[in-house]
Design a protein around this motif. Structure first.
Motif, short mmCIF file in Angstrom:
data_model
loop_
_atom_site.label_atom_id
_atom_site.label_comp_id
_atom_site.label_asym_id
_atom_site.label_seq_id
_atom_site.Cartn_x
_atom_site.Cartn_y
_atom_site.Cartn_z
N ARG A 7 0.83 -1.21 0.00
CA ARG A 7 0.00 0.00 0.00
C ARG A 7 0.86 1.25 0.00
O ARG A 7 2.04 1.24 0.39
CB ARG A 7 -0.96 -0.01 1.18
N ALA A 9 0.18 5.15 1.57
CA ALA A 9 -0.79 5.73 2.51
C ALA A 9 -0.49 7.21 2.77
O ALA A 9 -0.09 7.59 3.87
CB ALA A 9 -0.75 4.94 3.82
N PRO A 10 -0.69 8.06 1.77
CA PRO A 10 -0.35 9.48 1.96
C PRO A 10 -1.35 10.22 2.85
O PRO A 10 -2.53 9.88 2.89
CB PRO A 10 -0.44 10.04 0.53
N SER A 11 -0.84 11.21 3.58
CA SER A 11 -1.71 12.14 4.29
C SER A 11 -1.95 13.31 3.34
O SER A 11 -0.99 13.89 2.85
CB SER A 11 -1.02 12.66 5.56
N GLU A 43 -4.78 8.93 4.29
CA GLU A 43 -4.71 9.01 5.75
C GLU A 43 -5.09 10.42 6.19
O GLU A 43 -4.24 11.26 6.48
CB GLU A 43 -3.32 8.60 6.22
N ARG A 203 7.72 2.19 2.97
CA ARG A 203 7.48 3.62 3.20
C ARG A 203 8.82 4.28 3.52
O ARG A 203 9.85 3.62 3.62
CB ARG A 203 6.47 3.79 4.34
N LEU A 207 9.68 7.06 8.91
CA LEU A 207 8.63 6.40 9.68
C LEU A 207 9.13 5.14 10.40
O LEU A 207 8.38 4.53 11.17
CB LEU A 207 7.45 6.05 8.76
N1 GLU Z 1 0.31 8.83 6.28
C1 GLU Z 1 1.70 8.74 6.60
C2 GLU Z 1 2.45 9.86 5.94
O1 GLU Z 1 2.00 10.38 4.94
C3 GLU Z 1 2.35 7.46 6.14
C4 GLU Z 1 1.85 6.29 6.84
C5 GLU Z 1 2.58 5.00 6.54
O2 GLU Z 1 3.04 4.76 5.41
O3 GLU Z 1 2.62 4.20 7.46
O4 GLU Z 1 3.51 10.23 6.42
#
Ligand code: GLU
Length: 292
Positions: A7, A9-11, A43, A203, A207
């Motif tokens: 996946r 998962a952008p904010s 996200e 990612r 993180l």
């Molecule tokens: N939403 C988070 C971000 O944009 C990333 C989350 C993830 O990949 O675990 O920094």
């Protein structure tokens, strides 16, 4: 063998930039190289930081680079009830506790240890909030309750190798639901990775430090542990991770091939292709070799 599901998962706090494209591309390549599926999750739990329309813009930017998810994207802002259920499970098992402390009170509680400019919570409300009402919910990071969970979380990153973090002293009792009523990233990400059946998290390396908190939540909620791969970061002119704050520009997608080449070079890919489609096809093969 479980089929691979990855996946991105952008904010949606801003459009994709050179740094976030690396995470998108790396996760897409890894999924494709494994013959797996690639999902997209928006996200947007921290609504006040999200900008209207940016979610659609990101989806469009990805599409222009040829990065198309295998299912309709999922929005975290629509998944409150799942996070509430998980919090309830942790409250009932005694791992989550209400915290009535304000930032000021945490500062005043003593010399406290710092972490990323934040004080490690001194545990004031562990034994209850007394007459004060709880504002936030925290997870107990020590093994007081059962004593059979390790305080040190050890995990294997596919690029960084063996990693360890001691939860109680290095992180402390972290927030699951914030005083402003918003869900914390740590809880939402763990619930959704499990709900979407994610087997592989790829990612940015910024993180990596969150992974032990997520592993602990997986342990406590009885959820599977995905594999982790943390990618190199693009640095801004100040030597820190490239972000809007230090001058990242929204991607110029008038030339998606140039954007892919630039992101690819961060991942160690130097390819000679004349269209995005051709570049991506070559990149999948090269990634397979790189990861072998
Ligand atoms: N939403 C988070 C971000 O944009 C990333 C989350 C993830 O990949 O675990 O920094």
């Amino acid at each position: 063998m479980t089929a691979y599901i990855g996946r991105f998962a952008p904010s949606p706090t801003g459009p994709l930039h050179a740094g976030s494209l690396v995470a998108a591309l790396g996760s897409w390549l890894d999924a494709r190289a494994h013959g797996g599926r690639w999902l997209l999750r928006i996200e947007d739990v921290d609504l006040p930081r999200c900008k209207p329309g940016v979610d659609r813009l990101i989806i469009d930017q990805l599409a222009r680079c040829g990065l198309l998810p295998d299912e309709a994207p999922l929005w975290q802002s629509q998944r409150d009830s799942l996070y509430a259920q998980a919090l309830q499970q942790l409250q009932q098992s005694g791992w989550a506790y209400g915290c009535a402390c304000s930032r000021k009170q945490i500062e005043l509680a003593g010399p406290g240890q710092q972490r990323d400019a934040e004080l490690i919570y001194p545990g004031t409300c562990r034994a209850g909030t007394g007459l004060r009402s709880p504002r936030a919910w925290r997870l107990l990071s020590s093994a007081d309750l059962a004593g059979n969970l390790p305080l040190t979380i050890t995990w294997q990153d596919r690029r960084l190798g063996l990693q360890t973090q001691r939860l109680d002293s290095e992180v402390g009792d972290f927030v699951l639901k914030r005083a402003d009523g918003l869900w914390a990233y740590q809880l939402a990400v763990v619930i959704d990775d499990a709900a979407q059946g994610i087997t592989d998290i790829v990612r940015g390396a910024d993180l990596a430090d969150n992974t032990p908190r997520q592993i602990r939540l997986q342990q406590l909620l009885g959820l599977p542990h995905p594999r982790y791969l943390h990618l190199p970061l693009v640095l801004g002119p100040d030597g820190r991770k490239l972000s809007k704050q230090n001058g990242a520009q929204a991607l110029d997608l008038s030339e998606p091939l140039a954007a892919l080449r630039q992101a690819g070079s961060v991942l160690g890919l130097q390819l000679d292709a004349s269209s995005p489609t051709e570049w991506l096809a070559q990149a999948v093969v090269a990634w397979r070799d790189l990861m072998a």
